[in-house]
Write a protein that holds these residues in place. Sequence first.
Motif, PDB file in Angstrom:
ATOM      1  N   ASP A 245       4.072   5.168 -51.511  1.00 18.73           N
ATOM      2  CA  ASP A 245       3.022   6.389 -52.776  1.00 18.73           C
ATOM      3  C   ASP A 245       1.503   6.200 -51.832  1.00 18.73           C
ATOM      4  O   ASP A 245       1.248   6.079 -50.948  1.00 18.73           O
ATOM      5  N   GLY A 246       1.078   8.087 -52.405  1.00 14.40           N
ATOM      6  CA  GLY A 246       0.129   8.351 -51.883  1.00 14.40           C
ATOM      7  C   GLY A 246      -1.495   7.809 -52.141  1.00 14.40           C
ATOM      8  O   GLY A 246      -0.974   6.371 -53.667  1.00 14.40           O
ATOM      9  N   CYS A 247      -2.245   7.901 -52.087  1.00 14.54           N
ATOM     10  CA  CYS A 247      -3.794   6.827 -52.685  1.00 14.54           C
ATOM     11  C   CYS A 247      -4.511   7.502 -53.742  1.00 14.54           C
ATOM     12  O   CYS A 247      -5.501   7.216 -54.222  1.00 14.54           O
ATOM     13  N   LYS A 248      -3.739   8.622 -54.162  1.00 13.52           N
ATOM     14  CA  LYS A 248      -4.970   9.521 -55.656  1.00 13.52           C
ATOM     15  C   LYS A 248      -4.933   8.691 -56.481  1.00 13.52           C
ATOM     16  O   LYS A 248      -5.703   8.446 -56.951  1.00 13.52           O
ATOM     17  N   ASP A 249      -3.705   8.095 -57.145  1.00 14.68           N
ATOM     18  CA  ASP A 249      -3.869   7.870 -58.323  1.00 14.68           C
ATOM     19  C   ASP A 249      -4.309   6.852 -58.191  1.00 14.68           C
ATOM     20  O   ASP A 249      -4.584   6.401 -59.817  1.00 14.68           O
ATOM     21  N   LYS A 250      -4.064   6.063 -57.457  1.00 16.82           N
ATOM     22  CA  LYS A 250      -4.602   4.689 -57.428  1.00 16.82           C
ATOM     23  C   LYS A 250      -6.195   4.305 -57.149  1.00 16.82           C
ATOM     24  O   LYS A 250      -7.078   3.993 -58.269  1.00 16.82           O
ATOM     25  N   VAL A 251      -6.548   5.438 -56.554  1.00 14.94           N
ATOM     26  CA  VAL A 251      -8.363   5.911 -56.397  1.00 14.94           C
ATOM     27  C   VAL A 251      -8.324   5.953 -57.824  1.00 14.94           C
ATOM     28  O   VAL A 251      -9.125   5.604 -58.603  1.00 14.94           O
ATOM     29  N   GLN A 252      -7.864   7.258 -58.660  1.00 12.07           N
ATOM     30  CA  GLN A 252      -7.996   7.752 -59.802  1.00 12.07           C
ATOM     31  C   GLN A 252      -8.282   7.016 -60.831  1.00 12.07           C
ATOM     32  O   GLN A 252      -8.937   6.350 -61.769  1.00 12.07           O
ATOM     33  N   THR A 253      -7.114   5.675 -60.613  1.00 13.78           N
ATOM     34  CA  THR A 253      -7.058   4.900 -61.833  1.00 13.78           C
ATOM     35  C   THR A 253      -8.340   3.543 -61.397  1.00 13.78           C
ATOM     36  O   THR A 253      -9.284   3.606 -62.199  1.00 13.78           O
ATOM     37  N   PHE A 254      -8.710   3.322 -60.502  1.00 14.67           N
ATOM     38  CA  PHE A 254      -9.742   2.118 -59.752  1.00 14.67           C
ATOM     39  C   PHE A 254     -11.314   3.131 -60.392  1.00 14.67           C
ATOM     40  O   PHE A 254     -11.888   2.028 -60.928  1.00 14.67           O
ATOM     41  N   LEU A 255     -11.146   4.085 -60.687  1.00 11.41           N
ATOM     42  CA  LEU A 255     -12.395   4.514 -61.057  1.00 11.41           C
ATOM     43  C   LEU A 255     -12.713   4.980 -62.403  1.00 11.41           C
ATOM     44  O   LEU A 255     -13.935   4.683 -63.165  1.00 11.41           O
ATOM     45  N   SER A 256     -11.232   5.797 -62.714  1.00  8.37           N
ATOM     46  CA  SER A 256     -11.610   5.711 -64.203  1.00  8.37           C
ATOM     47  C   SER A 256     -11.515   4.379 -65.163  1.00  8.37           C
ATOM     48  O   SER A 256     -12.075   4.311 -66.129  1.00  8.37           O
ATOM     49  N   LYS A 257     -10.984   3.229 -64.959  1.00  7.75           N
ATOM     50  CA  LYS A 257     -10.779   1.908 -65.134  1.00  7.75           C
ATOM     51  C   LYS A 257     -12.740   1.833 -65.462  1.00  7.75           C
ATOM     52  O   LYS A 257     -12.790   1.083 -66.455  1.00  7.75           O
ATOM     53  N   ASN A 258     -13.435   1.661 -64.290  1.00  9.20           N
ATOM     54  CA  ASN A 258     -14.207   1.054 -64.502  1.00  9.20           C
ATOM     55  C   ASN A 258     -15.090   2.338 -65.601  1.00  9.20           C
ATOM     56  O   ASN A 258     -16.438   1.413 -66.387  1.00  9.20           O
ATOM     57  N   LEU A 259     -15.158   3.284 -65.517  1.00 10.40           N
ATOM     58  CA  LEU A 259     -15.544   4.599 -66.352  1.00 10.40           C
ATOM     59  C   LEU A 259     -15.398   4.638 -68.059  1.00 10.40           C
ATOM     60  O   LEU A 259     -16.059   4.230 -68.785  1.00 10.40           O
ATOM     61  N   VAL A 260     -14.127   4.092 -67.982  1.00 13.09           N
ATOM     62  CA  VAL A 260     -13.563   3.316 -69.463  1.00 13.09           C
ATOM     63  C   VAL A 260     -13.672   2.590 -69.971  1.00 13.09           C
ATOM     64  O   VAL A 260     -13.961   2.092 -70.703  1.00 13.09           O
ATOM     65  N   LEU A 261     -14.512   1.695 -68.631  1.00 16.65           N
ATOM     66  CA  LEU A 261     -14.852   0.252 -69.398  1.00 16.65           C
ATOM     67  C   LEU A 261     -16.583   0.776 -69.735  1.00 16.65           C
ATOM     68  O   LEU A 261     -17.433  -0.392 -71.157  1.00 16.65           O
TER      69      LEU A 261
END
Length: 303
Positions: A245-261
């Motif tokens: 699996d590539g890193c795009k979705d995991k990087v996006q999840t990391f950033l989005s998770k903190n912004l959503v928090l």
Amino acid sequence: MTKDNDSYLSDTSLIKRSPGDGRVSCARYALVVSNVLFFTLGMLLLCLGVWLRWVPANDNFITHTTTSSTYHYIMTSTLVIMAAGGATVLLSVIGCAGAVSNSKYMLGMFFLFLVVLFVLLISVFGLGIWLDAKVKADMSRQLSTTFIYSYNGENATDHVSNFWNRIQSDLKCCGIATPGGHLDYESAELKNSNDHVGLKGAKFWRNLNVTVWPRSCCVKSSDGKYVDIDSCKTNRNLNPARFSDGCKDKVQTFLSKNLVLVTVLAAILAVIEVIHFVTVRQLEAALQFDDNVSIATKFSFEV
């Protein structure tokens, strides 16, 4: 003191009771409890802002996954987040002090600052939603740009290469796309402004003319050793020794998770503020009876 006086003082029916006693107690307890929660969430928001802005790993992560303009937007927003968190913590202390001391002046000041903080929290809420959309729009192209033009492999020491080696190892991913990210080392492409495909594949594959995956793409067992380092680095076929699996979705999840928090915390704090508006007004109304005011703050009712 005589027996008659003791009997007189023990007769609760003769003690003056204000019709606002019950309302005062209820409003005070509600205000203290809600301010404790207010303090806790405000401290969490403050720490989150500090963590996003001043932890070097996060700064490096945001730098290489967003454009320069988005990076500055995020860094500026962290100052707003920290200001909102710090103001929330300070205001919760004022609110508790006003409720405990029954000070009408402190409660009035608390209410005034609540209005200002409410506007600030709504701004943080909007920033969180806007930044999340901005990051998602920028991230895919930014990852492709650094991967194709700047990634020099596992032995390189430049910032971009260190970043890619770090996220692939930590996030357990390889390349960009999901699924089939490991194939991006040869086939990843980025279109220019004329919609033409420019360079393809990772930079070090093109420059060195090699077909070797970096060890950061290799799977480790529970004891920390690579499952099959040779097969991972040289076998072109999909195999369990290399992350697919590539890193795009995991990087996006990391950033989005903190912004959503951040967004969720701002929304919850804004809801608590609405409760504060009602509670403070109820307490101020009940405190119109002089005997509900503590001796220390009784002067605040004197005209």
